[in-house]
Design an enzyme around this catalytic site. Structure first.
Site, PDB file in Angstrom:
ATOM      1  N   LYS A  55      -2.701   5.864  -4.358  1.00 22.03           N
ATOM      2  CA  LYS A  55      -3.818   6.778  -4.064  1.00 22.03           C
ATOM      3  C   LYS A  55      -3.658   8.115  -4.788  1.00 22.03           C
ATOM      4  CE  LYS A  55      -3.730   4.718   0.537  1.00 22.03           C
ATOM      5  NZ  LYS A  55      -2.316   4.550   0.902  1.00 22.03           N
ATOM      6  N   ASP A  71       0.840  -1.199   0.000  1.00 21.01           N
ATOM      7  CA  ASP A  71       0.000   0.000   0.000  1.00 21.01           C
ATOM      8  C   ASP A  71       0.872   1.245   0.000  1.00 21.01           C
ATOM      9  OD1 ASP A  71      -2.944   1.082   0.724  1.00 21.01           O
ATOM     10  OD2 ASP A  71      -1.451   2.282   1.792  1.00 21.01           O
ATOM     11  N   HIS A  80      -7.597   9.510  -2.103  1.00 19.89           N
ATOM     12  CA  HIS A  80      -6.951   9.499  -0.783  1.00 19.89           C
ATOM     13  C   HIS A  80      -7.806  10.196   0.277  1.00 19.89           C
ATOM     14  CE1 HIS A  80      -2.651   9.208   1.036  1.00 19.89           C
ATOM     15  NE2 HIS A  80      -3.548   9.039   1.963  1.00 19.89           N
ATOM     16  N   TYR A  87       2.926   9.905  -0.489  1.00 23.55           N
ATOM     17  CA  TYR A  87       3.955   9.332   0.399  1.00 23.55           C
ATOM     18  C   TYR A  87       5.357   9.444  -0.203  1.00 23.55           C
ATOM     19  CZ  TYR A  87      -0.021   6.764   2.517  1.00 23.55           C
ATOM     20  OH  TYR A  87      -1.212   6.408   3.089  1.00 23.55           O
TER      21      TYR A  87
HETATM   22  N1  LIG Z   1      -5.358   6.464   3.725  1.00 21.73           N
HETATM   23  C1  LIG Z   1      -4.783   7.215   4.628  1.00 21.73           C
HETATM   24  O1  LIG Z   1      -5.116   8.408   4.811  1.00 21.73           O
HETATM   25  C2  LIG Z   1      -3.690   6.621   5.465  1.00 21.73           C
HETATM   26  C3  LIG Z   1      -3.278   7.261   6.648  1.00 21.73           C
HETATM   27  C4  LIG Z   1      -2.277   6.643   7.406  1.00 21.73           C
HETATM   28  C5  LIG Z   1      -1.709   5.450   6.975  1.00 21.73           C
HETATM   29  N2  LIG Z   1      -2.110   4.873   5.800  1.00 21.73           N
HETATM   30  C6  LIG Z   1      -1.515   3.603   5.305  1.00 21.73           C
HETATM   31  O2  LIG Z   1      -1.578   2.654   6.357  1.00 21.73           O
HETATM   32  C7  LIG Z   1      -0.268   2.159   6.622  1.00 21.73           C
HETATM   33  C8  LIG Z   1      -0.142   1.793   8.079  1.00 21.73           C
HETATM   34  O3  LIG Z   1      -0.458   2.897   8.903  1.00 21.73           O
HETATM   35  P1  LIG Z   1       0.622   3.612   9.822  1.00 21.73           P
HETATM   36  O4  LIG Z   1       1.952   3.420   9.220  1.00 21.73           O
HETATM   37  O5  LIG Z   1       0.166   4.980  10.080  1.00 21.73           O
HETATM   38  O6  LIG Z   1       0.453   2.844  11.203  1.00 21.73           O
HETATM   39  P2  LIG Z   1       0.815   1.385  11.767  1.00 21.73           P
HETATM   40  O7  LIG Z   1       1.144   0.457  10.672  1.00 21.73           O
HETATM   41  O8  LIG Z   1      -0.301   1.024  12.676  1.00 21.73           O
HETATM   42  O9  LIG Z   1       2.061   1.686  12.664  1.00 21.73           O
HETATM   43  C9  LIG Z   1       3.331   1.912  12.135  1.00 21.73           C
HETATM   44  C10 LIG Z   1       4.279   2.178  13.298  1.00 21.73           C
HETATM   45  O10 LIG Z   1       4.264   1.071  14.182  1.00 21.73           O
HETATM   46  C11 LIG Z   1       5.563   0.484  14.263  1.00 21.73           C
HETATM   47  N3  LIG Z   1       5.359  -0.970  14.249  1.00 21.73           N
HETATM   48  C12 LIG Z   1       4.937  -1.739  13.222  1.00 21.73           C
HETATM   49  N4  LIG Z   1       4.856  -3.016  13.590  1.00 21.73           N
HETATM   50  C13 LIG Z   1       5.218  -3.074  14.894  1.00 21.73           C
HETATM   51  C14 LIG Z   1       5.333  -4.120  15.832  1.00 21.73           C
HETATM   52  N5  LIG Z   1       5.058  -5.379  15.501  1.00 21.73           N
HETATM   53  N6  LIG Z   1       5.749  -3.811  17.084  1.00 21.73           N
HETATM   54  C15 LIG Z   1       6.050  -2.538  17.435  1.00 21.73           C
HETATM   55  N7  LIG Z   1       5.964  -1.494  16.580  1.00 21.73           N
HETATM   56  C16 LIG Z   1       5.540  -1.766  15.319  1.00 21.73           C
HETATM   57  C17 LIG Z   1       6.326   0.980  13.071  1.00 21.73           C
HETATM   58  O11 LIG Z   1       7.699   1.105  13.373  1.00 21.73           O
HETATM   59  P3  LIG Z   1       8.832   0.253  12.560  1.00 21.73           P
HETATM   60  O12 LIG Z   1       8.734   0.654  11.131  1.00 21.73           O
HETATM   61  O13 LIG Z   1      10.090   0.707  13.207  1.00 21.73           O
HETATM   62  O14 LIG Z   1       8.535  -1.193  12.806  1.00 21.73           O
HETATM   63  C18 LIG Z   1       5.709   2.357  12.854  1.00 21.73           C
HETATM   64  O15 LIG Z   1       6.291   3.303  13.730  1.00 21.73           O
HETATM   65  C19 LIG Z   1       0.645   3.306   6.165  1.00 21.73           C
HETATM   66  O16 LIG Z   1       1.982   2.891   5.996  1.00 21.73           O
HETATM   67  C20 LIG Z   1      -0.048   3.718   4.903  1.00 21.73           C
HETATM   68  O17 LIG Z   1       0.260   2.811   3.859  1.00 21.73           O
HETATM   69  C21 LIG Z   1      -3.105   5.440   5.070  1.00 21.73           C
END
Ligand SMILES: NC(=O)c1ccc[n+]([C@@H]2O[C@H](COP(=O)([O-])OP(=O)(O)OC[C@H]3O[C@@H](n4cnc5c(N)ncnc54)[C@H](OP(=O)(O)O)[C@@H]3O)[C@@H](O)[C@H]2O)c1
Length: 313
Positions: free
Chosen positions: A85, A55, A116, A60
């Site tokens: 997106k 994704d 998005h 990004y």
């Molecule tokens: N559509 C939208 O508006 C929107 C908004 C936000 C996000 N997104 C998408 O959703 C994806 C995921 O969301 P997100 O990145 O905000 O949040 P997330 O995946 O819930 O959290 C990512 C954070 O958690 C850490 N992490 C991941 N796995 C872990 C684990 N097993 N244990 C401890 N820490 C962990 C990562 O650090 P490390 O990398 O150091 O492991 C990073 O700091 C994004 O990358 C993006 O593709 C979309």
């Protein structure tokens, strides 16, 4: 002790008939372009670990690193599911934006293309988040999302995107979209975790045949450090993140955890079946709390009020 299993080969079916892997890799890296450019190695470790769903998003800045990782992996394109997106500042130039994204990623098509945000933002080639003097995002309200969706429907016909969907929409904005939409969105990507369960929106999407993807699925340390989640993790000998992601997939949501760490990428793909009492405890944590796109001091999220977004409780 519960046993975990890899969810990397498990799929759900979109309303187009295509399969989407339940666990994908989120590739939001940072707002810093130099960090964005460094995503290739960790996208590659995920692909090597068996991730087949990625994704990304134009905004990004990681479409190119994703494309480079795909190339380096040698995995045939048809085995991958790639989402990107449309950024809010490209709502007046949708076909151009898709061509840009394809070029960035070095791909011929995307499996899923999402609007998005429901917002439309003033176009500035050098600044995807232009601001007004008051610091608020510079909206372009001459275009509405119904018009943008019609442009995305045209893109579907071109074959450059195989499915289209939305992100950050609510029941309110979906209802407005449906006044003109010819194609039912295949996917809605929203912030979703135990503190923001969005049960009504999930039920609405289920009835309409729209799959849901959870972004910020781990709920960051706010949710990962919740003592109730910790107790369930301890009981099963897994991590809090594995508990949270397992809760999502049991609810029928696709999850796209982002991790740049090869071990955590594997951890995030090894999920378990929770006990009914675990699910009851996690369901009870819902408090309509956003941890990612939170309202600012004016009560706005990117210059839209919670009411306009349909996010007000
Ligand atoms: N559509 C939208 O508006 C929107 C908004 C936000 C996000 N997104 C998408 O959703 C994806 C995921 O969301 P997100 O990145 O905000 O949040 P997330 O995946 O819930 O959290 C990512 C954070 O958690 C850490 N992490 C991941 N796995 C872990 C684990 N097993 N244990 C401890 N820490 C962990 C990562 O650090 P490390 O990398 O150091 O492991 C990073 O700091 C994004 O990358 C993006 O593709 C979309």
């Amino acid at each position: 002790m519960s046993k975990t299993a890899s969810y990397l080969t498990q799929t759900l079916t979109l309303n187009t008939g295509a399969s989407i892997p339940i666990v994908g890799l989120g590739v939001f890296a940072s707002r810093d372009p130099s960090v964005q450019a460094q995503a290739t190695p960790w996208v590659l470790t995920a692909l090597q670990a068996g991730y087949r769903h990625i994704d990304t998003a134009w905004i990004y800045g990681t479409e190119k690193p994703v494309g480079d990782a795909i190339k380096a992996s040698g995995i045939p394109r048809e085995q991958l599911f790639i989402t990107t997106k449309l950024p809010w500042n490209h709502t007046q130039r949708v076909q151009w934006s898709i061509d840009q994204s394809l070029k960035n990623a070095g791909l011929d098509y995307f499996d899923l293309y999402l609007m998005h945000w429901p917002h439309s933002v003033h176009f500035d080639e050098n600044e995807p988040r232009p601001r007004n003097p008051d610091g608020q995002l510079k909206l372009d309200d001459t275009v509405d999302f119904n018009h943008t969706w019609a442009e995305m429907e045209k893109a579907l016909a071109s074959g450059k995107v195989r499915a289209i969907g939305l992100s950050n929409f609510s029941i309110k904005t979906l209802e407005k979209l449906f006044t003109t939409a010819k194609v039912t969105p295949a996917m809605l990507q929203i912030e979703l975790h135990p503190y923001l369960a969005q049960n009504d929106l999930l039920e609405y999407c289920r009835k309409k045949g729209i799959l849901v993807t959870a972004y910020a699925p781990t709920g960051y340390s706010t949710v990962r450090d919740d003592p109730s989640v910790g107790q369930i993790a301890q009981k099963h000998g897994v991590t809090p993140t594995q508990v949270i992601l397992s809760w999502h997939v049991a609810r029928g949501a696709v999850v796209i955890p982002k991790s740049a760490d090869a071990q955590r990428q594997i951890e995030n793909s090894q999920l378990l079946t929770l006990d009914p009492e675990d699910t009851r405890v996690i369901d009870a944590l819902d408090r309509n709390e956003r941890v990612c796109n939170k309202p600012d001091e004016h009560g706005n999220v990117w210059a839209w009020s919670m009411d306009r977004l349909g996010w007000a409780s």
